[in-house]
Scaffold this motif. Structure first.
Motif: not given
Length: 248
Positions: A72-77, A79-80, A89-90
């Motif tokens: 989940e953290l990697s997905s947020k990073l 996207k940023l 963003k995706d």
């Protein structure tokens, strides 16, 4: 766990979803590597959980939860990073980041003479990004110009390494990071590296949105599995591997 219980997991077969190993000799025997490690595939969880050890009894539950949180953290990073580059963003979702996530749990015991050993050889990661929990003990170093600098641990923080695929997709804007691990004589060090990997049949190429007449593509299009073959045959240095995929 007692040595006799751990021994059943020892293997040199890197195709296994879980194995225990110890680094021995690399680089034509010139350097000794001082490391024990667990190497495991941790995602998709439902496909690999039965290959994980049942001891300690909470291992599977803890690893499952950690895997979900770190992904989940990697997905947020990602996207940023995509937004920072001006991409959707995706952009790094889908095939770029949904391969079989790998986790390396590295343990570096105290070494009587650190001048004779390394923890890990200098290398760049071959995938997209790495999320590294390096604990509280120093040992990670990153290449800076002609030398190495210490990457000191920050409490409750991850070190994020850009890999080869991110460098290629951004057409060299974000560089893969050459790094290594050193040993010490006083205290053991343990780190947990989670590798976010493309699918094997994923098409890798510079993002068209980042290209223009002033920034033409620097790399060829290729399938990720082709890169893995080239990486395995090379010295794992960024220059050697990436040069193979550069456009003339």
């Amino acid at each position: 766990m007692p040595a006799e219980e751990k021994a059943q997991y020892y293997s040199d077969d890197l195709s296994k979803p879980f194995l225990l190993n110890s680094s021995t000799t690399y680089d034509k025997g010139e350097t000794r590597y001082w490391r024990d490690y667990l190497r495991l595939v941790c995602y998709p969880i439902e496909e690999v959980i039965d290959a994980w050890p049942e001891k300690p009894e909470n291992f599977r539950a803890v690893l499952s939860e950690y895997t979900l949180q770190v992904r989940e953290l990697s997905s947020k990073l990602l996207k940023l990073i995509a937004q920072g580059l001006g991409l959707d963003k995706d952009y790094f979702g889908g095939d770029f980041s949904t391969g079989k996530t790998q986790m390396n749990i590295n343990h570096y015991p105290p070494c009587p003479d650190p001048s004779l050993t390394m923890g890990l050889m200098p290398h760049c990661d071959r995938h997209l990004i790495t999320l590294l929990a390096q604990g509280t003990v120093s040992g990670l170093q990153a290449r800076y110009m002609e030398g190495w600098i210490n990457v000191e641990p920050i409490p409750n923080a991850f070190v994020i390494n850009f890999g080869h695929q991110l460098e290629i997709i951004t057409n060299g804007l974000l560089k893969s990071v050459e790094h290594r691990a050193v040993t010490n004589s006083a205290i053991a060090r343990t780190s947990i590296a989670t590798l976010i990997i493309p699918k094997t049949d994923c098409l890798i190429a510079p993002a068209k949105e980042l290209l223009n007449e002033n920034n033409p593509p620097k790399y060829k299009e290729f399938i990720f599995s082709e890169f893995i073959k080239a990486y395995s045959a090379a010295s794992a240095s960024r220059e050697d591997v990436l040069e193979f995929f550069k456009l003339n």
